[in-house]
Design an enzyme around this catalytic site. Structure first.
Site, PDB file in Angstrom:
ATOM      1  N   ASP A   1      66.829   8.390   7.157  1.00 28.14           N
ATOM      2  CA  ASP A   1      65.875   8.186   6.067  1.00 28.14           C
ATOM      3  C   ASP A   1      66.054   9.271   5.015  1.00 28.14           C
ATOM      4  OD1 ASP A   1      65.024   6.228   7.695  1.00 28.14           O
ATOM      5  OD2 ASP A   1      62.951   6.965   7.928  1.00 28.14           O
TER       6      ASP A   1
ATOM      7  N   ASP B   1      66.757   8.888   1.131  1.00 28.10           N
ATOM      8  CA  ASP B   1      65.895   9.453   0.089  1.00 28.10           C
ATOM      9  C   ASP B   1      66.701  10.296  -0.903  1.00 28.10           C
ATOM     10  OD1 ASP B   1      63.738   8.226   1.089  1.00 28.10           O
ATOM     11  OD2 ASP B   1      62.938   9.974   2.153  1.00 28.10           O
TER      12      ASP B   1
ATOM     13  N   SER C   1      54.452 -29.447   1.517  1.00 27.08           N
ATOM     14  CA  SER C   1      54.216 -28.916   2.866  1.00 27.08           C
ATOM     15  C   SER C   1      54.777 -29.930   3.867  1.00 27.08           C
ATOM     16  CB  SER C   1      52.739 -28.629   3.099  1.00 27.08           C
ATOM     17  OG  SER C   1      52.027 -29.821   3.031  1.00 27.08           O
TER      18      SER C   1
ATOM     19  N   GLU D   1      63.948 -23.983  13.188  1.00 30.19           N
ATOM     20  CA  GLU D   1      63.628 -22.603  12.801  1.00 30.19           C
ATOM     21  C   GLU D   1      62.236 -22.233  13.287  1.00 30.19           C
ATOM     22  OE1 GLU D   1      63.840 -22.682   8.549  1.00 30.19           O
ATOM     23  OE2 GLU D   1      65.994 -23.078   8.538  1.00 30.19           O
TER      24      GLU D   1
ATOM     25  N   LYS E   1      58.460 -21.209  12.690  1.00 35.68           N
ATOM     26  CA  LYS E   1      57.517 -21.384  11.588  1.00 35.68           C
ATOM     27  C   LYS E   1      56.743 -20.073  11.459  1.00 35.68           C
ATOM     28  CE  LYS E   1      54.268 -24.740   9.753  1.00 35.68           C
ATOM     29  NZ  LYS E   1      53.155 -23.874   9.402  1.00 35.68           N
TER      30      LYS E   1
ATOM     31  N   ASP F   1      54.145 -17.444  10.228  1.00 33.42           N
ATOM     32  CA  ASP F   1      52.772 -17.592   9.758  1.00 33.42           C
ATOM     33  C   ASP F   1      52.504 -16.609   8.619  1.00 33.42           C
ATOM     34  OD1 ASP F   1      50.248 -18.504   9.549  1.00 33.42           O
ATOM     35  OD2 ASP F   1      49.493 -17.567  11.377  1.00 33.42           O
TER      36      ASP F   1
ATOM     37  N   ARG G   1      52.777 -20.657  -3.603  1.00 36.49           N
ATOM     38  CA  ARG G   1      52.863 -22.108  -3.563  1.00 36.49           C
ATOM     39  C   ARG G   1      51.701 -22.744  -4.331  1.00 36.49           C
ATOM     40  NH1 ARG G   1      50.666 -25.814  -0.018  1.00 36.49           N
ATOM     41  NH2 ARG G   1      51.746 -27.793  -0.129  1.00 36.49           N
TER      42      ARG G   1
ATOM     43  N   GLU H   1      59.039 -17.187   3.253  1.00 39.89           N
ATOM     44  CA  GLU H   1      57.700 -16.802   3.694  1.00 39.89           C
ATOM     45  C   GLU H   1      57.486 -15.298   3.552  1.00 39.89           C
ATOM     46  OE1 GLU H   1      56.281 -19.556   4.551  1.00 39.89           O
ATOM     47  OE2 GLU H   1      54.464 -19.054   5.678  1.00 39.89           O
TER      48      GLU H   1
ATOM     49  N   TYR I   1      64.140 -19.342   3.662  1.00 40.24           N
ATOM     50  CA  TYR I   1      64.497 -20.486   4.505  1.00 40.24           C
ATOM     51  C   TYR I   1      64.709 -21.782   3.720  1.00 40.24           C
ATOM     52  CZ  TYR I   1      59.398 -20.942   4.247  1.00 40.24           C
ATOM     53  OH  TYR I   1      58.113 -21.014   3.804  1.00 40.24           O
TER      54      TYR I   1
ATOM     55  N   LYS J   1      64.359 -29.438  10.558  1.00 47.70           N
ATOM     56  CA  LYS J   1      64.828 -30.000   9.283  1.00 47.70           C
ATOM     57  C   LYS J   1      66.123 -30.770   9.509  1.00 47.70           C
ATOM     58  CE  LYS J   1      63.150 -25.777   7.110  1.00 47.70           C
ATOM     59  NZ  LYS J   1      63.468 -24.517   6.453  1.00 47.70           N
TER      60      LYS J   1
ATOM     61  N   LYS K   1      53.792 -27.772  16.138  1.00 57.33           N
ATOM     62  CA  LYS K   1      52.797 -26.706  16.239  1.00 57.33           C
ATOM     63  C   LYS K   1      52.591 -26.297  17.691  1.00 57.33           C
ATOM     64  CE  LYS K   1      50.058 -26.095  12.974  1.00 57.33           C
ATOM     65  NZ  LYS K   1      49.895 -25.245  11.814  1.00 57.33           N
TER      66      LYS K   1
ATOM     67  N   CYS L   1      13.203  -9.941  13.016  1.00 55.18           N
ATOM     68  CA  CYS L   1      14.465  -9.200  13.020  1.00 55.18           C
ATOM     69  C   CYS L   1      14.540  -8.332  14.284  1.00 55.18           C
ATOM     70  CB  CYS L   1      14.542  -8.331  11.766  1.00 55.18           C
ATOM     71  SG  CYS L   1      15.932  -7.206  11.799  1.00 55.18           S
TER      72      CYS L   1
ATOM     73  N   CYS M   1      14.247  -4.438  13.074  1.00 54.43           N
ATOM     74  CA  CYS M   1      13.071  -3.821  12.453  1.00 54.43           C
ATOM     75  C   CYS M   1      11.783  -4.610  12.684  1.00 54.43           C
ATOM     76  CB  CYS M   1      13.303  -3.651  10.956  1.00 54.43           C
ATOM     77  SG  CYS M   1      13.277  -5.217  10.061  1.00 54.43           S
TER      78      CYS M   1
ATOM     79  N   CYS N   1      16.936 -11.383   7.552  1.00 55.65           N
ATOM     80  CA  CYS N   1      15.815 -10.476   7.781  1.00 55.65           C
ATOM     81  C   CYS N   1      15.127 -10.290   6.435  1.00 55.65           C
ATOM     82  CB  CYS N   1      16.330  -9.136   8.289  1.00 55.65           C
ATOM     83  SG  CYS N   1      15.128  -7.803   8.164  1.00 55.65           S
TER      84      CYS N   1
ATOM     85  N   CYS O   1      14.502  -1.993   7.333  1.00 56.11           N
ATOM     86  CA  CYS O   1      15.281  -2.482   8.466  1.00 56.11           C
ATOM     87  C   CYS O   1      16.430  -1.521   8.746  1.00 56.11           C
ATOM     88  CB  CYS O   1      15.831  -3.881   8.197  1.00 56.11           C
ATOM     89  SG  CYS O   1      16.878  -4.463   9.546  1.00 56.11           S
TER      90      CYS O   1
END
Ligand code: IVH
Length: 682
Positions: A31, A35, A80, A111, A113, A115, A134, A171, A223, A287, A311, A406, A409, A424, A431
């Protein structure tokens, strides 16, 4: 070597190592070495600003915040995909395709999916010119400023002969570990956690300031493609290769299948394995590989015929809902929370309770105390009761009734006609639960930043009746604090100092702290900058409020009503009496008239309007956030990193690499005293 050549060489090197690190996960240098390359490039570009190009790796996070989102129309709509849930549905889909393409062999690509949030990236002549969400498929939001911060997104396509137009689709997602961290912080701040990675990625892309979204650690897998001119591919497999060669990250778990049975096997093989991935997936995408076949198959009104999602079923568990407890929120809202016995293991964590949200939700699902219930994690994160197992009822289950009073209180509760929530009705400050949450909101770092006043102290202060309203904080004295458990004289003094120091935070921070409905910190700042004094804000009409950038009629109504409520009016009166600063200095002064408007500059100082100022090391009189707020108030721009655009570096003790860098760039360096002199503060 001349500067231009070295700059080009450095950019290539940096892009190469960036790709090795983020896309291939096979870093070749440390790193620190990375840098150093970036620092060298920044220094050279500082000397030769005419050589800076928008695709330079130094230009990823440099963008300034935008004031609102611009809607753009997609060249090719973003469709979609239709869902399937089991092998049978996949076979049925395959049969329907073979009917439409008789005598042809169909190959599939399977592939993961991911999220996250679907994104369209436009490259014109190889250069990234637009990143758009989208949206509704036809139109989305321009989020280029945030997209540029994602390390896997090439700012320029890695090719000598870029096509005239190329749109990559994919995604934007987050790793689970980063997501958990964001939610942990939100819960600490009393904010609702994000229910799933999609919401969080979407929320991050909706931030106006690219620096903030860069902190969210977004990633990108490509994708698919959108519009293309000057380049063509015949299959999806070829497209993925093209995307890789352009420098995109393409997920490595892609399988080409000869038939639907292979597809099914691949899909099923991931139902458990996916939990070992660092990011969330909610299924697989299948696909048709051949693009000509896709063409022949076409789309229905909603979905392409050539793709399906498969799914995964969310993990579920059956347990007993032993009791429902009611929590009272900052606004007085009563939230029913189901407690499970025994707790159940879901997606790797033990779940013992889940919010039931509100009375309507309980009625709709017909949830009773003692029921056996099916619990799952929505988006793998937030547990929820999906349904009641009614066949297991014994008759001993009881219908839940919201308490008439409540639980904290004892004030009466009530449910308005059009609202699903029971509230409440306690008048201001009576409260305990509400006032505790309100005070925590007020003292937190991004609001009034009161040092030494945290959760446990607030609990004690409220439980011991020392604080009933926010202004009561400013009325505390040492003797009162000393009555609290384990409170020493020194701590008490520190707390009082912390509270007193917060009086000068100004309108923006104060508005962020007083729990105005639907007004997040950035909105509070917008309000402060728009009205500059609390009186101007309180006198603003609903119509005037609705004209503010980012305010719709609903938010305007909420703010208007908030400032009409008796408790708010009393609180503001108290703040005035207690000497809190209830105004704000306009941030962007026109340069010429600044000296007249800027009270601090009148004191003999010089204007810092428009100046970029970096602070480094430990200062003796200012906290980092304090001096940065001051710079902002005086019209300057605080920044986190030194570049050729930096006007001043303010140094404190133990200043490190930023000081060296500023020296090498010839940036003007100020001590804390010199900074105070500059702004005319004695
Ligand atoms: S292909 C027309 N591939 O799933 C097909 N989508 O409803 C274009 N998604 O909106 C999308 N991973 O946000 C495709 N490997 C993948 C995907 C994927 C996640 C999302 C995408 C899309 C939704 C489908």
């Amino acid at each position: 070597m001349n500067a231009q050549k070295r700059i080009e060489e450095l950019r290539q090197l940096i892009n190469y190592h960036n790709h090795k690190y983020y896309v291939e996960a096979k870093p070749e240098i440390s790193d620190r070495q990375f840098d150093q390359l970036l620092d060298e490039l920044e220094a050279l570009e500082a000397k030769h600003p005419e050589l800076i190009t928008p695709d330079s790796p130094t230009q990823r996070v440099g963008g300034s915040p935008i004031s609102e989102f611009v809607t753009i129309r997609h060249r090719v709509p973003m469709l979609s995909i239709d869902n399937t849930y089991n092998a049978g549905e996949l076979r049925e889909w395959d049969r329907s395709l073979r009917k439409l393409l008789p005598k042809q062999t169909i190959h599939y690509v399977v592939e993961l999916k991911i999220d996250g949030v679907a994104m369209n990236l436009t490259y014109e002549n190889g250069l990234l010119t637009l990143g758009a969400t989208r949206g509704n498929g036809e139109e989305g939001d321009d989020v280029t400023h945030n997209i540029r911060t994602i390390p896997e997104v090439p700012l320029r396509l890695n090719t000598k002969y870029p096509p005239k137009l190329f749109e990559a689709r994919g995604e934007v997602y987050m790793n689970r570990a980063d997501l958990v961290e964001v939610n942990r912080k939100r819960i600490q701040q009393g904010l609702e956690p994000y229910a799933n990675p999609r919401n969080l990625a979407a929320g991050s892309l909706k931030l106006l300031d690219p620096k903030q979204s860069a902190e969210r650690k977004l990633h990108f897998f490509a994708y698919a493609s959108g519009a293309m001119e000057g380049v063509s591919v015949k299959t999806h497999t070829e497209l993925l290769e093209l995307l890789k060669s352009y420098g995109f990250a393409v997920n490595s778990h892609v399988t080409r299948c000869e038939n639907i049975e292979e597809v099914i096997e691949v899909c099923q093989s991931w139902s458990e394995k996916r939990r070992d991935l660092p990011y969330e997936t909610d299924g697989m995408v299948i696909k048709v590989d051949d693009l000509e076949q896709r063409n022949q198959l076409g789309t229905t009104s909603k979905f392409p015929r050539w793709a399906r999602a498969y799914k995964f079923e969310a993990e579920q568990a059956l347990t007993r809902l032993a009791r429902i407890e009611v929590q009272v929120g900052r606004t007085g809202k009563l939230t029913p929370v189901a407690h499970f016995e025994p707790p159940v293991l879901l997606a790797g964590t033990t779940v013992s309770k889940a919010s039931l949200h509100n009375a309507d939700e309980i009625a709709r699902k017909d949830i009773r105390v003692g029921d056996m219930v099916v619990v799952e994690k929505a988006g793998e994160i937030i547990p929820q009761v999906v349904r009641v197992e009614k066949s297991a009822r014994t008759g001993a289950e009881t219908v839940f009734e919201f308490p008439k009073h409540c639980p904290v209180c004892g004030s009466p509760t009530k449910q308005e006609k059009d609202s699903p929530f029971v509230m409440c009705t306690a008048p201001r400050g009576t409260c305990g639960a509400q006032i505790k949450r309100k005070i925590l909101q007020f003292v937190r770092r991004d609001a009034m930043d009161i040092e030494g006043v945290g959760k446990s102290l607030v609990e004690q202060l409220v439980d011991n009746d020392l604080v009933k309203t926010i202004p009561d904080l400013y009325r505390l004295d040492e003797a009162q604090l000393l009555t609290l458990e384990r409170m020493g004289k020194k701590s008490a003094q520190n707390i009082l100092e912390g509270i007193a120091a917060s009086k000068n935070r100004g309108l923006s921070k104060l508005l962020a702290g007083i729990s105005i409905p639907n007004v997040a910190d950035n909105m509070a700042d917008i309000l402060a900058q728009e009205f500059l004094t609390i009186d101007a804000l309180m006198n603003a009409s609903e119509e005037r409020l609705s004209r503010i950038n980012g305010f719709g009629p609903e938010r305007a109504k909420g703010v208007y009503e908030f400032f009409r409520s008796e408790s708010t009016i009393d609180m503001i009166e108290d703040f005035k009496e207690l000497g809190l600063k209830l105004d704000e200095t306009k941030r962007e002064f026109p340069a010429a008239s600044n000296a007249k408007q800027n009270p601090q500059a009148q004191g003999g100082g010089q204007s810092i309007v428009g100046k970029t100022i970096v602070v480094t090391g430990t200062l003796s009189r200012y906290e980092r956030s304090e001096i940065e707020d001051l710079i902002r108030q005086l019209g300057g721009k605080p920044s986190g990193s030194v570049s050729k655009k930096t006007d001043y570096l303010v140094v404190g003790e133990n200043a490190g690499s930023k000081l060296e860098k500023a020296q090498s760039l010839g940036v003007k360096i100020l001590t804390e005293d010199e900074f105070d002199q500059l702004i005319g503060k004695n």
